[in-house]
Design a protein around this motif. Structure first.
Motif, PDB file in Angstrom:
ATOM      1  N   GLN A 128       7.572   2.287   5.133  1.00  0.00           N
ATOM      2  CA  GLN A 128       6.422   3.179   5.260  1.00  0.00           C
ATOM      3  C   GLN A 128       6.693   4.406   4.387  1.00  0.00           C
ATOM      4  OE1 GLN A 128       3.872   2.305   7.286  1.00  0.00           O
ATOM      5  NE2 GLN A 128       4.774   0.828   8.722  1.00  0.00           N
ATOM      6  N   GLN A 186      -0.280  -2.226   2.194  1.00  0.00           N
ATOM      7  CA  GLN A 186      -1.446  -1.720   2.900  1.00  0.00           C
ATOM      8  C   GLN A 186      -1.425  -0.202   2.886  1.00  0.00           C
ATOM      9  OE1 GLN A 186      -0.837  -3.510   6.755  1.00  0.00           O
ATOM     10  NE2 GLN A 186      -1.806  -5.438   6.164  1.00  0.00           N
ATOM     11  N   THR A 187      -2.608   0.384   2.890  1.00  0.00           N
ATOM     12  CA  THR A 187      -2.700   1.834   2.950  1.00  0.00           C
ATOM     13  C   THR A 187      -3.549   2.244   4.142  1.00  0.00           C
ATOM     14  OG1 THR A 187      -3.349   3.848   1.778  1.00  0.00           O
ATOM     15  CG2 THR A 187      -4.674   1.870   1.379  1.00  0.00           C
ATOM     16  N   SER A 188      -3.138   3.321   4.790  1.00  0.00           N
ATOM     17  CA  SER A 188      -3.904   3.860   5.912  1.00  0.00           C
ATOM     18  C   SER A 188      -4.639   5.124   5.505  1.00  0.00           C
ATOM     19  CB  SER A 188      -2.961   4.161   7.090  1.00  0.00           C
ATOM     20  OG  SER A 188      -1.917   5.034   6.691  1.00  0.00           O
TER      21      SER A 188
END
Length: 226
Positions: A128, A186-188
């Motif tokens: 992350q 993935q990006t938040s």
């Protein structure tokens, strides 16, 4: 484009939740001769499959799962060979076609869990991190290649990606392999990303720097898939 990178966490995973869908479980149960799989409750499907798998010899079970998941990529002879080899070796790390490492990992871990360790235990790494453009006016949505290259300065020199793909990581040659080395990106939002790869490529112990700067420009040239 210049970035400020912060690595928030690096963790080791023995399985990736959500990879196998309910429909996968149902279709696999049917391949393992389990009756009325579609009528079973969704929460019971993983346990039912684990029980159904162990009614077969480990290499036979491996062949059935490989056929279900990879029949479009592997021939019958290749499936039979891999189904035997994966009892002895970490095929999801050693197979020469990098794009098959991810599905082979998920297959291996399904079998490893069902057979209580008769298959080698392979692992994944999830990182992350935040990659914040130093010029906030610039649009910066990272590709898998971009994420790998930006993380390069936070990895130890012993890291396999750095050793095998030094020129690619430096940006001096194309890096199509990045799309297979990075299983998921993935990006938040807020420039925060979650990168999933094999422990073979990045071990969490190789993440040695938490905050650093990097430079990366997305290539506009088309690249062949790995």
């Amino acid at each position: 484009m210049n970035f400020s990178i912060t690595i928030h966490s690096a963790e080791t995973l023995e399985e990736v939740p959500g990879y196998w869908s309910d429909q996968d479980y149902i279709q696999l149960l049917e391949k393992f001769n389990f009756p009325d799989a579609a009528s079973a409750s969704p929460e019971s499907l993983p346990e039912l499959l684990a029980m159904a798998i162990t009614d077969f010899e480990p290499n036979e079970a491996a062949a059935l799962v490989l056929e279900y998941k990879l029949s479009d990529s592997l021939g019958e002879g290749q499936i039979q060979q891999i189904s035997n080899d994966m009892l002895l070796d970490k095929i999801s790390e050693e197979y020469p076609v990098i794009s098959l490492h991810a599905p082979l990992f998920h297959i291996n871990q399904l079998l490893y869990k069902a057979f209580n360790g008769k298959f080698p235990n392979t692992k994944a790494t999830r990182i992350q991190f935040t990659a914040l453009p130093q010029d906030q006016s610039q649009n910066a949505s990272l590709s898998k290649e971009g994420a790998l290259r930006l993380l390069e300065q936070g990895l130890s020199d012993s890291n396999l990606v750095k050793r095998l793909f030094g020129e690619q990581m430096a940006g001096t040659v194309a890096f199509p392999e990045a799309d297979a080395i990075v299983w998921e990106l993935q990006t938040s939002g807020d420039h925060t990303y979650s990168l999933l790869t094999s422990e073979y490529w990045i071990n969490k112990e190789e993440v040695v720097t938490q905050e650093f700067e990097g430079t990366y420009e997305e290539s506009t040239a088309p690249q062949e898939a790995a």
